[in-house]
Enzyme design. Sequence first.
Site: not given
Ligand SMILES: [Zn+2]
Length: 357
Positions: A37, A41, A66, A68, A71
Amino acid sequence: METALKPTDAQYAAIRGNDPAADGNFLYAVTTTRIFCRPSCISRVPRRENIRIFAGADAALAAGFRPCKRCQPDKAPEADPRLERARALIDRRLADGEPAPSLAELAAVAHMGATHLQKRFAAAYGVSPRGYAEARRVATLKQELRNGSGVTEAIYGAGFGAPSRVYEKADRWLGMTPADYRRGGEGLTVTVAIRRTSMGLTLAAESPRGVAALLFGTSAATLLDELQAEFPAARIERNDASGSEIFAALEAVLRGEPVPRSLRLDLRGTPFQIRVWTALQAIPAGQTRSYREIAAELGLPGAARAVGSACGNNIIGVLVPCHRALRSDGSLGGYRWGLKRKERLLAGEKKTEAAAE
Ligand SMILES: [Zn+2]
């Protein structure tokens, strides 16, 4: 791979506070969810020991996290107007043909400390202010070259000081593989013939301007792939009955005769590459030159390595005799079509040379 760091107190505070001012400085990943993130976020604040800090999305992705969905830390952040002011100042100075602004000047227009600006700029644009200025100059250089400016003129026009510095690095700076440069010839039709010669399976390609490629290989499919990679935007028409003049010229050169004067070559590459390939054509059969000698002939004594790589990028084998270029210690150097072929070509030329004396 970059090792991810644990958050500092300041970073942890920014994450807990969803601080938008920290966006662009770093990203954080959570080891339990495998998601990363931006600091701002509003996702649930993770336990501190599960947080890993990354400088950018590439590093976080490479470490297996991965992005987010909320955000979108892998997307470019909204441009910060302070950074935009710094960027605009660089653009303006270069457009006026002046040197790039100093870091202190940039910090002043952005109302940030120099170190902070440096960091934020790199996070937002992916390059340091200095790298950005260099990239802008290179873009201008490319533009001028495409517009048909003379090379020297283009180099000065783009705000570079010494032409020799540019020649040495041009191919890297311009990011121009021969393939990129050839893309300019969109709409080009290349006629191709594949026949067996004493060089092995041989592909001869012809454009309306002349011989575009002479490649050697072991299968028609790989030869065609190689040609397509060199001319990604061209229409390739195969006609094995074509190219007779090229095959005749190849056999003549292999017999120790010069390339027939009537044969035109369509050299496509960077200005530097074309100068190297032209210098190669002036080396008589039976003789060799070192990369360093060729560089000196071109008036660029420091460019031996660049000459070597221009030889490696030659796609008109034998007719542009890159096999006559060697390392300075006399060793063979490289050959696009294998050192065995290079060795055999040179041995053949020595023999015909000796017979003629
Ligand atoms: Zn995020």
